[in-house]
Design a protein around this motif. Structure first.
Motif, PDB file in Angstrom:
ATOM      1  N   ARG A 285       4.600  -5.998  14.817  1.00  0.00           N
ATOM      2  CA  ARG A 285       5.374  -7.177  15.227  1.00  0.00           C
ATOM      3  C   ARG A 285       6.065  -6.935  16.568  1.00  0.00           C
ATOM      4  O   ARG A 285       5.992  -7.773  17.476  1.00  0.00           O
ATOM      5  CB  ARG A 285       6.411  -7.496  14.143  1.00  0.00           C
ATOM      6  N   VAL A 286       6.706  -5.804  16.716  1.00  0.00           N
ATOM      7  CA  VAL A 286       7.411  -5.512  17.966  1.00  0.00           C
ATOM      8  C   VAL A 286       6.429  -5.333  19.124  1.00  0.00           C
ATOM      9  O   VAL A 286       6.664  -5.830  20.231  1.00  0.00           O
ATOM     10  CB  VAL A 286       8.299  -4.270  17.811  1.00  0.00           C
ATOM     11  N   LEU A 287       5.330  -4.647  18.876  1.00  0.00           N
ATOM     12  CA  LEU A 287       4.336  -4.453  19.928  1.00  0.00           C
ATOM     13  C   LEU A 287       3.770  -5.793  20.405  1.00  0.00           C
ATOM     14  O   LEU A 287       3.585  -6.015  21.616  1.00  0.00           O
ATOM     15  CB  LEU A 287       3.204  -3.564  19.419  1.00  0.00           C
ATOM     16  N   ARG A 288       3.515  -6.684  19.464  1.00  0.00           N
ATOM     17  CA  ARG A 288       2.974  -8.000  19.841  1.00  0.00           C
ATOM     18  C   ARG A 288       4.006  -8.815  20.614  1.00  0.00           C
ATOM     19  O   ARG A 288       3.683  -9.460  21.619  1.00  0.00           O
ATOM     20  CB  ARG A 288       2.521  -8.751  18.591  1.00  0.00           C
ATOM     21  N   ILE A 289       5.240  -8.778  20.154  1.00  0.00           N
ATOM     22  CA  ILE A 289       6.299  -9.501  20.862  1.00  0.00           C
ATOM     23  C   ILE A 289       6.452  -8.950  22.276  1.00  0.00           C
ATOM     24  O   ILE A 289       6.588  -9.710  23.249  1.00  0.00           O
ATOM     25  CB  ILE A 289       7.632  -9.401  20.086  1.00  0.00           C
ATOM     26  N   ASP A 290       6.421  -7.637  22.406  1.00  0.00           N
ATOM     27  CA  ASP A 290       6.560  -7.033  23.732  1.00  0.00           C
ATOM     28  C   ASP A 290       5.438  -7.478  24.659  1.00  0.00           C
ATOM     29  O   ASP A 290       5.670  -7.782  25.841  1.00  0.00           O
ATOM     30  CB  ASP A 290       6.578  -5.504  23.601  1.00  0.00           C
ATOM     31  N   ARG A 291       4.233  -7.554  24.148  1.00  0.00           N
ATOM     32  CA  ARG A 291       3.112  -8.009  24.982  1.00  0.00           C
ATOM     33  C   ARG A 291       3.299  -9.458  25.419  1.00  0.00           C
ATOM     34  O   ARG A 291       3.069  -9.813  26.587  1.00  0.00           O
ATOM     35  CB  ARG A 291       1.789  -7.858  24.221  1.00  0.00           C
ATOM     36  N   ILE A 292       3.716 -10.304  24.485  1.00  0.00           N
ATOM     37  CA  ILE A 292       3.885 -11.732  24.791  1.00  0.00           C
ATOM     38  C   ILE A 292       5.032 -11.948  25.765  1.00  0.00           C
ATOM     39  O   ILE A 292       4.911 -12.722  26.731  1.00  0.00           O
ATOM     40  CB  ILE A 292       4.107 -12.515  23.481  1.00  0.00           C
ATOM     41  N   VAL A 293       6.158 -11.276  25.524  1.00  0.00           N
ATOM     42  CA  VAL A 293       7.304 -11.426  26.427  1.00  0.00           C
ATOM     43  C   VAL A 293       6.956 -10.907  27.817  1.00  0.00           C
ATOM     44  O   VAL A 293       7.280 -11.539  28.832  1.00  0.00           O
ATOM     45  CB  VAL A 293       8.531 -10.686  25.860  1.00  0.00           C
ATOM     46  N   THR A 294       6.289  -9.769  27.873  1.00  0.00           N
ATOM     47  CA  THR A 294       5.922  -9.193  29.170  1.00  0.00           C
ATOM     48  C   THR A 294       5.051 -10.159  29.973  1.00  0.00           C
ATOM     49  O   THR A 294       5.288 -10.388  31.168  1.00  0.00           O
ATOM     50  CB  THR A 294       5.184  -7.853  28.967  1.00  0.00           C
ATOM     51  N   ALA A 295       4.081 -10.748  29.323  1.00  0.00           N
ATOM     52  CA  ALA A 295       3.198 -11.693  30.022  1.00  0.00           C
ATOM     53  C   ALA A 295       3.979 -12.907  30.514  1.00  0.00           C
ATOM     54  O   ALA A 295       3.780 -13.373  31.655  1.00  0.00           O
ATOM     55  CB  ALA A 295       2.065 -12.124  29.095  1.00  0.00           C
ATOM     56  N   ALA A 296       4.858 -13.426  29.669  1.00  0.00           N
ATOM     57  CA  ALA A 296       5.621 -14.620  30.040  1.00  0.00           C
ATOM     58  C   ALA A 296       6.606 -14.324  31.171  1.00  0.00           C
ATOM     59  O   ALA A 296       6.755 -15.135  32.101  1.00  0.00           O
ATOM     60  CB  ALA A 296       6.366 -15.161  28.822  1.00  0.00           C
ATOM     61  N   GLU A 297       7.272 -13.170  31.113  1.00  0.00           N
ATOM     62  CA  GLU A 297       8.251 -12.843  32.147  1.00  0.00           C
ATOM     63  C   GLU A 297       7.556 -12.528  33.477  1.00  0.00           C
ATOM     64  O   GLU A 297       8.047 -12.895  34.545  1.00  0.00           O
ATOM     65  CB  GLU A 297       9.114 -11.654  31.701  1.00  0.00           C
ATOM     66  N   GLN A 298       6.411 -11.870  33.422  1.00  0.00           N
ATOM     67  CA  GLN A 298       5.674 -11.599  34.647  1.00  0.00           C
ATOM     68  C   GLN A 298       5.203 -12.896  35.296  1.00  0.00           C
ATOM     69  O   GLN A 298       5.203 -13.026  36.531  1.00  0.00           O
ATOM     70  CB  GLN A 298       4.493 -10.674  34.355  1.00  0.00           C
ATOM     71  N   LYS A 299       4.843 -13.855  34.465  1.00  0.00           N
ATOM     72  CA  LYS A 299       4.424 -15.162  34.987  1.00  0.00           C
ATOM     73  C   LYS A 299       5.579 -15.851  35.707  1.00  0.00           C
ATOM     74  O   LYS A 299       5.369 -16.562  36.699  1.00  0.00           O
ATOM     75  CB  LYS A 299       3.923 -16.030  33.836  1.00  0.00           C
ATOM     76  N   ARG A 300       6.819 -15.597  35.212  1.00  0.00           N
ATOM     77  CA  ARG A 300       8.014 -16.171  35.834  1.00  0.00           C
ATOM     78  C   ARG A 300       8.505 -15.340  37.013  1.00  0.00           C
ATOM     79  O   ARG A 300       9.423 -15.739  37.722  1.00  0.00           O
ATOM     80  CB  ARG A 300       9.144 -16.273  34.815  1.00  0.00           C
ATOM     81  N   GLY A 301       7.942 -14.144  37.190  1.00  0.00           N
ATOM     82  CA  GLY A 301       8.401 -13.260  38.247  1.00  0.00           C
ATOM     83  C   GLY A 301       9.651 -12.489  37.877  1.00  0.00           C
ATOM     84  O   GLY A 301      10.363 -11.976  38.757  1.00  0.00           O
ATOM     85  N   VAL A 302       9.940 -12.404  36.563  1.00  0.00           N
ATOM     86  CA  VAL A 302      11.126 -11.697  36.079  1.00  0.00           C
ATOM     87  C   VAL A 302      10.756 -10.255  35.767  1.00  0.00           C
ATOM     88  O   VAL A 302       9.731  -9.982  35.130  1.00  0.00           O
ATOM     89  CB  VAL A 302      11.689 -12.391  34.818  1.00  0.00           C
ATOM     90  N   LYS A 303      11.594  -9.324  36.225  1.00  0.00           N
ATOM     91  CA  LYS A 303      11.305  -7.904  36.033  1.00  0.00           C
ATOM     92  C   LYS A 303      12.175  -7.249  34.966  1.00  0.00           C
ATOM     93  O   LYS A 303      11.809  -6.202  34.424  1.00  0.00           O
ATOM     94  CB  LYS A 303      11.479  -7.164  37.362  1.00  0.00           C
ATOM     95  N   ASP A 304      13.332  -7.816  34.677  1.00  0.00           N
ATOM     96  CA  ASP A 304      14.275  -7.175  33.762  1.00  0.00           C
ATOM     97  C   ASP A 304      14.551  -8.065  32.549  1.00  0.00           C
ATOM     98  O   ASP A 304      14.939  -9.229  32.709  1.00  0.00           O
ATOM     99  CB  ASP A 304      15.604  -6.880  34.480  1.00  0.00           C
ATOM    100  N   TRP A 305      14.329  -7.528  31.384  1.00  0.00           N
ATOM    101  CA  TRP A 305      14.688  -8.202  30.145  1.00  0.00           C
ATOM    102  C   TRP A 305      14.983  -7.149  29.094  1.00  0.00           C
ATOM    103  O   TRP A 305      14.668  -5.966  29.270  1.00  0.00           O
ATOM    104  CB  TRP A 305      13.592  -9.170  29.686  1.00  0.00           C
ATOM    105  N   LEU A 306      15.626  -7.581  27.994  1.00  0.00           N
ATOM    106  CA  LEU A 306      16.104  -6.636  26.989  1.00  0.00           C
ATOM    107  C   LEU A 306      15.766  -7.106  25.583  1.00  0.00           C
ATOM    108  O   LEU A 306      15.624  -8.310  25.334  1.00  0.00           O
ATOM    109  CB  LEU A 306      17.625  -6.457  27.100  1.00  0.00           C
ATOM    110  N   TYR A 307      15.710  -6.129  24.660  1.00  0.00           N
ATOM    111  CA  TYR A 307      15.510  -6.406  23.240  1.00  0.00           C
ATOM    112  C   TYR A 307      16.665  -5.814  22.428  1.00  0.00           C
ATOM    113  O   TYR A 307      17.260  -4.803  22.798  1.00  0.00           O
ATOM    114  CB  TYR A 307      14.214  -5.770  22.721  1.00  0.00           C
ATOM    115  N   SER A 308      16.958  -6.445  21.319  1.00  0.00           N
ATOM    116  CA  SER A 308      17.728  -5.799  20.246  1.00  0.00           C
ATOM    117  C   SER A 308      16.873  -5.901  18.987  1.00  0.00           C
ATOM    118  O   SER A 308      16.149  -6.884  18.799  1.00  0.00           O
ATOM    119  CB  SER A 308      19.090  -6.462  20.037  1.00  0.00           C
ATOM    120  N   LEU A 309      16.942  -4.890  18.156  1.00  0.00           N
ATOM    121  CA  LEU A 309      16.153  -4.859  16.928  1.00  0.00           C
ATOM    122  C   LEU A 309      17.085  -4.933  15.733  1.00  0.00           C
ATOM    123  O   LEU A 309      18.004  -4.121  15.599  1.00  0.00           O
ATOM    124  CB  LEU A 309      15.317  -3.574  16.848  1.00  0.00           C
ATOM    125  N   ASP A 310      16.846  -5.911  14.871  1.00  0.00           N
ATOM    126  CA  ASP A 310      17.719  -6.125  13.713  1.00  0.00           C
ATOM    127  C   ASP A 310      16.889  -6.082  12.436  1.00  0.00           C
ATOM    128  O   ASP A 310      16.093  -6.974  12.170  1.00  0.00           O
ATOM    129  CB  ASP A 310      18.425  -7.476  13.839  1.00  0.00           C
TER     130      ASP A 310
END
Length: 489
Positions: A285-310
């Motif tokens: 689940r985390v690996l898939r989320i990381d892939r999806i977020v990375t693709a979306a943020e790169q598309k936006r030109g964003v380099k910095d983002w963060l996660y919290s795990l609960d």
């Protein structure tokens, strides 16, 4: 440490003498430490409460449970000060029974009914209290009576499991908020201007022990709000991540997948809910989320983002957590580096699970206490067990949030503000905490995802809070009197 806990327990017994339920009534005894009445002290004149019910836009899964509705407890509290001036305060909070009163043997309706019965009892106890004081003084005096009321309600309803302390705090929290709100309004001040020595005269040793002798609460709280606070977007354990996960589109104008939410709100902070118990599934689940977020943020030109795990207490033991973290670091080092903190990995009853120490995990990332945090004793025990951060929550009471914020700063702990899917006034209070506690840079706020209908009446009044375009809430305007929210008619 054991001596410290014994001192705390003895102090709690002394506090319990302040308010004592007797045969269904409430008998108040003035505690020996109550100082002379100040012109700034308030007296409670009247208390009223009501409920609002909302269905969720889409179900939210966390901690192995799924919630699809919410009942808001709304409280009005009228107060008066010595010169005769009066004001009415307002507080609101979801009765999050699946989180505050989880049970495998009692139904949703049973635990919700218990919270409603307790709310009615708390209203009577609060209205009966006539001693003058600051809201934090009043809450200190009333909490033992609230806990006693919970025990009485549990017996009267013949509950299979008694109402826990966390549930009592959640039920009492809108009453506490309404008192703080009224206090600020009667003085014509934002509440965060009323925690200094001019209004709260005693030091924090009274609530937090001798380590805080000479410290005043105002020293730990910002009078003026930070201009902005980042929003942690909650990704429920069953939320659709991509188009292929959407079984049937709602088509209600709001996003339905993670990339859609990222673009809609300009998100850079993501809270990932994990079910625990299946390490491979959690890791995937985390690996898939990381892939999806990375693709979306790169598309936006964003380099910095963060996660919290609960994990919402669902890790069977600390070994599970450590194995998860090590495997995640091996398979996605970039995703691992983006983890800002870990939240309550194992069971909330720390005393019963003393072997689940977090020292090793905390060397990797801050480990935050959430469900376990109900008082100073639990905070001290958590520190002893290796927890290095605290989750501050409006649903545990404005008074507790302020005191735990001070304690966390004194002890050098990581600080974050978390949610109970708080909409409307509850969200405004929660955001206010985040904006006024030093060190807090982001807040979880997920009502916009799951119950946006409850936010509608508030959106035009607080556009900076309810309309998010760059991943941040604009909080500079949170300067109104009281806690900032006004009851909707």
């Amino acid at each position: 440490m054991d001596m410290r806990l014994r001192k705390i327990q003895r102090r709690d017994l002394l506090r319990a003498a302040v308010v004592t339920p007797v045969l269904g009534f409430v008998h108040f005894v003035r505690a020996p430490y109550v100082s002379a009445v100040s012109s700034t002290d308030i007296r409670i004149e009247d208390v009223a409460f009501s409920y609002q019910d909302f269905l969720y836009r889409t179900p939210y899964q966390f901690g192995g449970r799924t919630v699809d509705r919410v009942t808001l407890l709304n409280v009005n509290c009228a107060v008066r000060i010595q010169n005769g001036r009066n004001a009415k305060g307002f507080g609101s909070m979801p009765l999050g029974n699946l989180w505050a009163f989880p049970s495998d043997v009692m139904s949703y309706d049973t635990t919700l009914g218990a919270m409603k019965a307790l709310a009615a009892r708390i209203a009577k106890v609060t209205a009966a209290y006539k001693e003058p004081g600051h809201p934090i003084d009043i809450n200190r005096a009333l909490e033992p009576a609230y806990l006693a009321a919970a025990r009485e309600v549990s017996k009267e309803l013949k509950l299979v499991e008694p109402i826990p302390k966390l549930c009592t705090l959640v039920t009492a929290s809108p009453f506490d908020a309404a008192i703080h709100d009224a206090y600020g309004k009667v003085h014509g001040l934002n509440c965060y201007h009323t925690y200094g020595r001019d209004y709260l005269r005693h030091d924090l040793a009274r609530d937090l022990g001798s380590d805080f002798k000479g410290d005043n609460l105002g020293h730990f709280i910002l009078k003026e709000p930070k201009p902005r606070v980042a929003v942690f977007h909650s990704i429920g354990a069953a939320d659709p991540l991509a188009d292929a996960d959407v079984k049937k589109r709602l088509n209600d104008g709001l996003p339905e997948t993670l990339p859609e939410w990222i673009h809609y709100n300009g998100l850079t902070h993501f809270k990932i809910k994990l079910n625990g118990g299946d390490l491979d599934a959690d890791l995937d689940r985390v690996l898939r989320i990381d892939r999806i977020v990375t693709a979306a943020e790169q598309k936006r030109g964003v380099k910095d983002w963060l996660y919290s795990l609960d994990f919402n207490e669902r890790c069977p033991n600390v070994g599970y957590l450590l194995e998860f973290l090590h495997r995640l670091k091996e398979q996605a080092p970039g995703g691992f580096d983006r983890i800002q903190y870990l939240e309550q990995p194992t069971a909330r009853n720390l005393k019963a699970h003393r072997s689940n120490t977090m020292h090793a995990a905390a060397k990797l990332r801050p480990v935050v206490i959430d469900e376990s945090l109900t008082d100073l004793e639990s905070l001290l025990l958590a520190r002893e067990m290796g927890y290095t951060g605290v989750a501050l929550k409006a649903c545990k009471g404005q008074s507790q949030a302020m005191l735990m914020a001070a304690a966390a700063q004194k002890f050098g702990m990581f600080r974050t503000v978390q949610d109970l899917t708080c909409p409307g006034a509850a969200l405004i209070q929660s955001v206010g905490i985040a904006a006024h506690v030093p060190g807090v840079t982001a807040i979880e706020a997920n009502a916009r995802e799951y119950v946006p209908a409850a936010n509608k009446p508030w959106e035009s009044k607080f556009p900076g809070i309810f309309h998010i375009t760059d991943g941040n809430m604009k909080t500079a305007a949170l300067t109104e009197v009281g806690l900032g929210a006004v009851e909707e008619s």
